[in-house]
Design a protein around this motif. Structure first.
Motif, mmCIF file in Angstrom:
data_model
loop_
_atom_site.group_PDB
_atom_site.id
_atom_site.type_symbol
_atom_site.label_atom_id
_atom_site.label_comp_id
_atom_site.label_asym_id
_atom_site.label_seq_id
_atom_site.Cartn_x
_atom_site.Cartn_y
_atom_site.Cartn_z
ATOM 1 N N MET A 1 0.830 -1.205 0.000
ATOM 2 C CA MET A 1 0.000 0.000 0.000
ATOM 3 C C MET A 1 0.860 1.249 0.000
ATOM 4 S SD MET A 1 -3.004 1.052 -0.216
ATOM 5 C CE MET A 1 -3.407 2.766 -0.379
ATOM 6 N N GLU A 2 1.845 1.233 0.909
ATOM 7 C CA GLU A 2 2.704 2.406 1.003
ATOM 8 C C GLU A 2 3.473 2.604 -0.297
ATOM 9 O OE1 GLU A 2 4.936 2.566 4.708
ATOM 10 O OE2 GLU A 2 6.279 3.971 3.699
ATOM 11 N N ASP A 3 3.832 1.462 -0.924
ATOM 12 C CA ASP A 3 4.539 1.561 -2.195
ATOM 13 C C ASP A 3 3.689 2.266 -3.237
ATOM 14 O OD1 ASP A 3 6.866 0.532 -1.412
ATOM 15 O OD2 ASP A 3 6.617 -1.455 -2.358
ATOM 16 N N ILE A 4 2.420 1.911 -3.252
ATOM 17 C CA ILE A 4 1.549 2.532 -4.245
ATOM 18 C C ILE A 4 1.443 4.023 -3.987
ATOM 19 C CG2 ILE A 4 -0.818 2.613 -5.101
ATOM 20 C CD1 ILE A 4 -0.963 -0.379 -4.607
ATOM 21 N N LEU A 5 1.300 4.398 -2.701
ATOM 22 C CA LEU A 5 1.244 5.820 -2.363
ATOM 23 C C LEU A 5 2.527 6.513 -2.796
ATOM 24 C CD1 LEU A 5 -0.481 6.028 1.123
ATOM 25 C CD2 LEU A 5 -1.332 6.789 -1.103
ATOM 26 N N ASN A 6 3.651 5.850 -2.497
ATOM 27 C CA ASN A 6 4.934 6.429 -2.902
ATOM 28 C C ASN A 6 4.983 6.649 -4.407
ATOM 29 O OD1 ASN A 6 6.636 7.034 -0.732
ATOM 30 N ND2 ASN A 6 6.899 4.843 -0.299
ATOM 31 N N ALA A 7 4.503 5.637 -5.139
ATOM 32 C CA ALA A 7 4.525 5.741 -6.596
ATOM 33 C C ALA A 7 3.666 6.902 -7.064
ATOM 34 C CB ALA A 7 4.034 4.431 -7.220
ATOM 35 N N ILE A 8 2.506 7.060 -6.432
ATOM 36 C CA ILE A 8 1.614 8.151 -6.849
ATOM 37 C C ILE A 8 2.255 9.501 -6.557
ATOM 38 C CG2 ILE A 8 -0.591 9.267 -6.340
ATOM 39 C CD1 ILE A 8 -1.728 6.461 -5.853
ATOM 40 N N VAL A 9 2.843 9.615 -5.354
ATOM 41 C CA VAL A 9 3.487 10.883 -4.997
ATOM 42 C C VAL A 9 4.622 11.183 -5.966
ATOM 43 C CG1 VAL A 9 4.871 12.027 -3.242
ATOM 44 C CG2 VAL A 9 2.832 10.755 -2.592
ATOM 45 N N LEU A 10 5.391 10.144 -6.291
ATOM 46 C CA LEU A 10 6.514 10.316 -7.202
ATOM 47 C C LEU A 10 6.017 10.857 -8.542
ATOM 48 C CD1 LEU A 10 9.601 9.591 -7.475
ATOM 49 C CD2 LEU A 10 8.828 7.567 -8.686
ATOM 50 N N LEU A 11 4.967 10.224 -9.017
ATOM 51 C CA LEU A 11 4.435 10.629 -10.324
ATOM 52 C C LEU A 11 3.881 12.057 -10.256
ATOM 53 C CD1 LEU A 11 4.403 8.951 -12.867
ATOM 54 C CD2 LEU A 11 1.971 8.560 -12.523
ATOM 55 N N SER A 12 3.214 12.383 -9.130
ATOM 56 C CA SER A 12 2.691 13.742 -8.984
ATOM 57 C C SER A 12 3.823 14.748 -9.010
ATOM 58 C CB SER A 12 1.941 13.896 -7.660
ATOM 59 O OG SER A 12 1.005 12.884 -7.523
ATOM 60 N N PHE A 14 6.857 14.589 -10.300
ATOM 61 C CA PHE A 14 7.662 14.770 -11.506
ATOM 62 C C PHE A 14 6.838 14.855 -12.786
ATOM 63 C CE2 PHE A 14 10.732 13.005 -8.525
ATOM 64 C CZ PHE A 14 11.753 13.933 -8.686
ATOM 65 N N VAL A 15 5.590 14.430 -12.750
ATOM 66 C CA VAL A 15 4.792 14.451 -13.974
ATOM 67 C C VAL A 15 3.570 15.347 -13.838
ATOM 68 C CG1 VAL A 15 3.443 13.061 -15.571
ATOM 69 C CG2 VAL A 15 5.582 12.169 -14.664
ATOM 70 N N ILE A 16 2.762 15.096 -12.802
ATOM 71 C CA ILE A 16 1.457 15.759 -12.787
ATOM 72 C C ILE A 16 1.581 17.244 -12.485
ATOM 73 C CG2 ILE A 16 -0.794 15.799 -11.652
ATOM 74 C CD1 ILE A 16 -0.477 12.743 -11.328
ATOM 75 N N VAL A 17 2.317 17.588 -11.409
ATOM 76 C CA VAL A 17 2.419 19.010 -11.062
ATOM 77 C C VAL A 17 3.155 19.798 -12.146
ATOM 78 C CG1 VAL A 17 3.343 20.643 -9.391
ATOM 79 C CG2 VAL A 17 2.157 18.601 -8.604
ATOM 80 N N PRO A 18 4.331 19.339 -12.593
ATOM 81 C CA PRO A 18 4.988 20.103 -13.670
ATOM 82 C C PRO A 18 4.142 20.151 -14.940
ATOM 83 C CG PRO A 18 6.484 18.471 -12.748
ATOM 84 C CD PRO A 18 5.147 18.196 -12.163
ATOM 85 N N TYR A 292 8.637 0.852 -7.366
ATOM 86 C CA TYR A 292 7.619 0.865 -6.315
ATOM 87 C C TYR A 292 6.478 -0.100 -6.629
ATOM 88 C CZ TYR A 292 9.485 4.759 -3.675
ATOM 89 O OH TYR A 292 10.251 5.542 -2.885
ATOM 90 N N LEU A 293 6.094 -0.126 -7.896
ATOM 91 C CA LEU A 293 4.915 -0.914 -8.248
ATOM 92 C C LEU A 293 5.240 -2.382 -8.456
ATOM 93 C CD1 LEU A 293 2.817 1.371 -10.582
ATOM 94 C CD2 LEU A 293 2.654 1.001 -8.125
ATOM 95 N N GLY A 294 6.477 -2.654 -8.888
ATOM 96 C CA GLY A 294 6.851 -4.034 -9.209
ATOM 97 C C GLY A 294 7.037 -4.857 -7.946
ATOM 98 N N PRO A 295 7.319 -6.154 -8.123
ATOM 99 C CA PRO A 295 7.536 -7.025 -6.961
ATOM 100 C C PRO A 295 8.787 -6.624 -6.189
ATOM 101 C CG PRO A 295 7.984 -8.179 -9.035
ATOM 102 C CD PRO A 295 7.396 -6.862 -9.393
ATOM 103 N N GLU A 296 8.829 -7.021 -4.943
ATOM 104 C CA GLU A 296 9.939 -6.691 -4.048
ATOM 105 C C GLU A 296 11.274 -7.095 -4.675
ATOM 106 O OE1 GLU A 296 8.729 -5.233 -1.284
ATOM 107 O OE2 GLU A 296 10.767 -4.722 -0.681
ATOM 108 N N GLY A 297 12.240 -6.179 -4.643
ATOM 109 C CA GLY A 297 13.579 -6.545 -5.098
ATOM 110 C C GLY A 297 13.769 -6.518 -6.598
#
Lengths: 337, 234, 437
Positions: A1-12, A14-18, A292-297
């Protein structure tokens, strides 16, 4: 779950806000191009340089304010200087309209003559801007740098990824939103705005109805110059000001106007965001996002970047070509070509 | 002298004359129709009345006032309304906005004029918020006429108002035009459908090669065997 | 009142001679050489605009393709780089073709939703497949002696061949662009060509394995002797002694004269061909299409096809000029291509010279290039005069003097607008078939 949140924040971050900020800047530029096309019926090649001219005026006034100690606190001083830049851009636009375009309008010259004339104006504006402020980079943003800092965001949420929103991005989105609302109110509700639309829709009938073409043209230049200065200043605050960069903005701005449907203000806005998001999403390296979205490791090879950032012009161009081939009138129906 | 008197109009678009001493007149509350074969200069005569054709000779008066040298825009202010044959609505604007644009030169409140137009053309009231470009051909003509009525003209000119509409719609349009005339407005129209137009017309002008050939009341022209044979198909 | 054409050219020649007398012959010849190249470029644009009314704003891209042609023909191949990744690069090229073929095949044979899905899948799959082969090859090539080479190199042939190759490169690109954009109205063609030229420059700047990108390829072989070799050869020292010139200075002038001779031959050849084409039935048809497209179409002329022909031919001429430009520079520098200089300045030449008239384009090429170069010292001189009253060392004076060169952009715009307004048919107007028709 946290990974998904991290991924969304990352995308926001570098992609969404700019993308939103850049899209708003392009949209404002494209609105000017599209209004001039709708009323004066030509593609204005001098629009990028008009943006540069207006922004230059804003920068000069900003420097003056800074030197006498006027500031706007947390927001950039440039916002205080903006009205002066707009006035300067309106002044020079009207000067060129009187001295250049009016002649061809009276003669009812074909659009390509206007385009060539606008190339002449482009050269002159380019020369003026470089003569006054030089060809180099100018940084004129001051006030607070960030609305939200990446570190604060991390502390606040406990996530790995931070979301940083620059003041310039926030201001861009707010200002662009307000300007667009005002513009649409003007075009839809005011008598002059309706007259502009009527003139753009059917020039002969507008003349029959007693609409004064000189007045319509005057308002069009005033609005286009104001939009160009606002777009240029926001872009300059967000990135930096360099005359040549502004000249090059012409391509994505034209692409935005055409993709949306040239002559259609709503289309210009949609087109601006389409172009901006395509540029940002295609040139973003998705490596970290996928981790973040892919499997661990697991980690993808390479940066997972579809195209290098140097090809961002290619993105606007490819979209432009696709739209011209599939739907020549643009997303929203523009002037039928 | 009639309300509109355009006498001895002679002129053309730069080259040879198209009109040769052509005279058109209309009285308030009457309908006058210009008919004639193709290329007879029917539309040109109407454009000359409206000031869109430079005249070498002749003069145009409206309500006794000489308007020969006014631009079309100024003639609109002087009390003329003109409905072109094609492209006569603002296709991307709503019906209501079209009417507002018709009233552009009016400084006063035009709400009651708009109400009158809506009374005359109830379908427009229903579709007031639709773009005019999405309406059917007949409805679009109603918008065009309505737009011209917004300046409260004393003389309404219609260039082939029934071109390209079905016979049923044509009859309806003619009914509306009669209603407009009944409000005291002078109406001048150019028509291809000569027979139907003369039926509702008070006066008819048959033009041939830019000259008046026959001028009479609509009924008289309909009854004239020469006119019937040559222009009304027997 | 118009001067006769020979007089206009004579005045142009006189201007160059005056530069020779008052500045130096070396400067005059340097300007002349660029004038010649500019004229060729303007001729190419005139073929598109003057003959057919096509508004091409991508001249820079076609000139750059000509330039890359010159570089690829003349530079020797880099064997290590070929060994490191040459085969893979060729392989990925073939893969691209295979993917395209597969997409075309899929679109021909499949229908409906499967067709769209297959297309997307093939394009996406093909993209990653190509990248998988291509990326390591590029890394390997660019790792070969990156400071000096790091690219595949070229064919190592005499650079003079490259002029034709440059033309072919530009023509090829023009064909693709034309296929896409020529059906559109003039404004859209302009924007499409503006875009493609930016893309071409972006590719040349970033595909280091091909062009070394912004690291530039310098020291290209020359079609004319090197100054140093001239000075060392006895016949040359004899010659300079006979005309009483300093051998070192004369060597520079001699080399420039050689270039000028080569460029003049090309210019005359293209001018001759252009004139022949203009007065052939083909040229008359082109102008008929330009002046009344609908009528020409109604008469059964395939307008789009004719436009494509002209577009390709004109771009080829621009490509040749681009190759010549790289030849005289002796280096290929993708970073220096700027649309103001390589696209819009050429437009000023064509409009000022006279749209539709080949001699006009040549004169425009000469005059505008001359002014472009001379406007810089002239602007500086003007600023020196204007700032005379200002105190020495004042910031304003320093700024004005330093900014003076930018005045030439202003001047070019002014010239374009003045000609467009007061003499819209240019210095040498298009010949119309019958006088006062």
């Amino acid at each position: 779950m946290e990974d998904i949140l991290n991924a969304i924040v990352l995308l926001s971050n570098f992609v969404i806000v700019p993308g939103l900020a850049y899209g708003a800047q392009l949209a404002l530029g494209a609105l000017g191009v599209t209004l001039i096309y709708a009323v004066l019926r030509f593609s204005n090649f001098a629009h990028g340089d008009l943006m540069a001219f207006g922004t230059m005026a804003v920068i000069l006034v900003t420097w003056t304010f800074q030197s006498v100690g006027i500031s706007a606190g947390p927001v950039p001083t440039a916002l205080l200087a903006l009205p002066f830049g707009i006035l300067a851009a309106i002044g020079i636009s009207l000067l060129f309209d009187r001295s250049v375009y009016k002649f061809y309008r009276t003669k009812k010259s074909p659009p390509v003559v206007f385009v060539i004339a606008s190339v002449g104006v482009m050269f002159m504006l380019n020369g003026i801007v470089r003569f006054i402020i030089g060809p180099g980079d100018q940084n004129f943003s001051d006030g607070g740098r960030f609305l939200i800092k990446a570190r604060e965001f991390k502390e606040m949420t406990g996530l790995n990824e931070g979301l940083a929103i620059k003041t310039s991005q926030g201001i861009t989105i707010i200002v662009a939103f307000l300007v667009m609302i005002a513009l649409f109110w003007f075009l839809q509700k005011s008598r002059t705005g309706k007259a502009m639309r009527a003139y753009s829709d059917n020039e002969d009938l507008a003349l029959l109805s007693g609409i004064n073409p000189d007045r319509v043209v005057l308002y069009t230049w005033i609005i286009a110059a104001a939009l160009a200065t606002i777009a240029g200043t926001l872009y300059g605050l967000d990135k930096s000001f360099k005359p040549f960069t502004y000249f090059q903005l012409l391509l994505p701005i034209f692409a935005a106007a055409i993709v949306g449907g040239i002559g259609n203000p709503l289309g210009a806005i949609a087109g601006g965001f389409v172009i901006a998001f395509s540029e940002v999403t295609v040139t973003y390296a998705y490596k970290k996002f996928l981790i973040y979205l892919g499997p661990e490791g697991w980690a993808p090879d390479g940066l997972v970047q579809l195209l290098s950032t140097d090809y961002k012009f290619a993105v606007s161009f490819v979209i432009l070509v696709l739209v011209l081939l599939i739907r020549p009138t643009g997303i929203f129906k523009g002037k039928v070509i | 002298m009639k309300y509109l008197t355009a006498e001895n109009m002679t002129g053309g678009y730069g080259g040879a004359d198209i009109l040769h001493s052509c005279t058109i007149t209309v009285e308030e509350g009457e309908i006058a129709v210009i008919v004639g074969p193709n290329g007879a200069g029917k539309s040109t005569a109407m454009k000359a009345v409206f000031g869109m054709l430079p005249l070498r000779e002749g003069r145009v008066t409206l309500g006794g006032e000489d308007i020969t040298h006014l631009t079309p825009q100024d003639r609109v202010r002087a009390g003329m309304g003109f409905v072109p044959q094609t492209n006569n609505v603002f296709a991307s604007m709503t019906v209501q906005e079209n009417l507002e644009m018709g009233a552009y030169i009016r400084e006063d409140d035009f709400a009651d004029t708009m109400a009158q137009v809506f009374d005359l053309f109830p379908i427009l009231k229903e579709k007031r918020n639709q773009p005019a470009g999405e309406l059917s051909g007949g409805q679009r003509q109603q918008v065009a006429v309505g737009r011209a009525l917004m300046t409260r003209p004393k003389l309404l000119m219609l260039d082939e108002p029934t071109a390209g509409v079905s016979p049923i719609v044509m009859d309806e349009l003619f009914d509306r035009i009669l209603e407009v005339a009944a409000t005291g407005i002078a109406i001048l129209m150019v028509e291809q459908n000569a027979r139907q137009a003369l039926n509702i017309a008070d006066h008819g002008f048959v033009l041939v090669q830019g000259q008046n050939r026959f001028t009479d009341t609509g009924a008289a022209l309909m009854a004239d065997p020469d006119v019937r044979k040559s222009f009304l198909g027997g | 009142m118009k001067l006769p054409v020979p007089a206009q050219f004579a005045i142009m020649g006189l201007l160059l001679v005056l530069v020779g007398i008052f500045q130096s012959w070396s400067v005059a010849l340097a300007i002349l050489n660029l004038c010649l190249i500019s004229s060729v470029m303007a001729l190419g644009v005139n073929i598109q605009w003057g003959y057919a009314g096509l508004f091409n704003v991508g001249i820079m891209g076609f000139a750059a393709l000509g330039g890359v042609g010159a570089m690829l023909v003349s530079v020797p191949p880099v064997r290590e780089a070929w060994a490191a990744g040459g085969l893979q690069v060729i392989g990925s090229g073939l893969l691209v073709l295979a993917v395209i073929a597969a997409v075309v095949f899929a679109r021909r044979t499949l229908e409906g939703r499967t067709r769209s899905l297959a297309t997307v899948a093939l394009v996406a799959g093909g993209y990653f497949l190509v990248r998988a082969v291509f990326d390591p090859a590029v890394d390997a090539i660019e790792a070969v002696d990156p400071a000096k080479s790091g690219f595949l190199g070229g064919l190592g042939l005499p650079i003079i061949f490259s002029w034709g190759i440059g033309g072919v490169f530009a023509a090829g690109a023009a064909w693709v662009v034309g296929k896409i954009a020529l059906g559109l109205r003039s404004d859209y063609l302009a924007i499409a060509t503006l875009g493609i030229s930016e893309i071409i420059i972006a590719i040349l700047k970033n595909e280091d394995w091909l062009t070394r990108g912004v690291k530039n390829v310098s020291g290209l072989p020359r079609p004319v002797p090197l100054e140093i070799n001239l000075i060392q050869s006895p016949w040359f020292t004899d010659l300079s002694a006979r005309i009483g010139a300093d051998p070192v200075a004369f060597a520079g002038i001699f080399v420039k004269l050689c270039y000028a001779a080569l460029f003049t031959i090309v210019l005359l050849a293209i001018l001759w061909l252009s004139q022949r084409a203009l007065h052939s039935p083909w040229g008359r048809m082109m102008r008929a299409i330009r002046d009344n497209r609908d009528a020409a179409e109604a008469m059964g002329k395939d307008v789009t096809k004719r436009h494509l022909q002209t577009f390709v031919l004109g771009s080829a001429v621009v490509g040749i000029a681009g190759a010549m430009l790289v030849t005289i520079d002796g280096q290929f520098t993708p970073g220096t291509y700027n649309p103001l200089r390589y696209t819009f300045l050429i437009w000023v030449m064509v409009i000022v010279g006279g749209s539709g008239n080949n001699y006009g384009s040549v004169l425009g090429g000469f005059l505008i290039w001359f002014l472009w170069i001379q406007a810089e010292p002239a602007g500086l001189w003007l600023m020196n005069v204007l700032t005379m009253p200002l105190a020495e060392g004042s910031a304003l004076k320093a700024h004005l003097l330093q900014a003076a060169p930018h005045l030439r952009l202003f001047l070019m715009g002014l010239i374009l607008l003045l000609v467009l307004r007061f003499s819209p048919r240019g210095l040498i107007p298009e010949e119309t078939g019958r006088k006062a028709a």
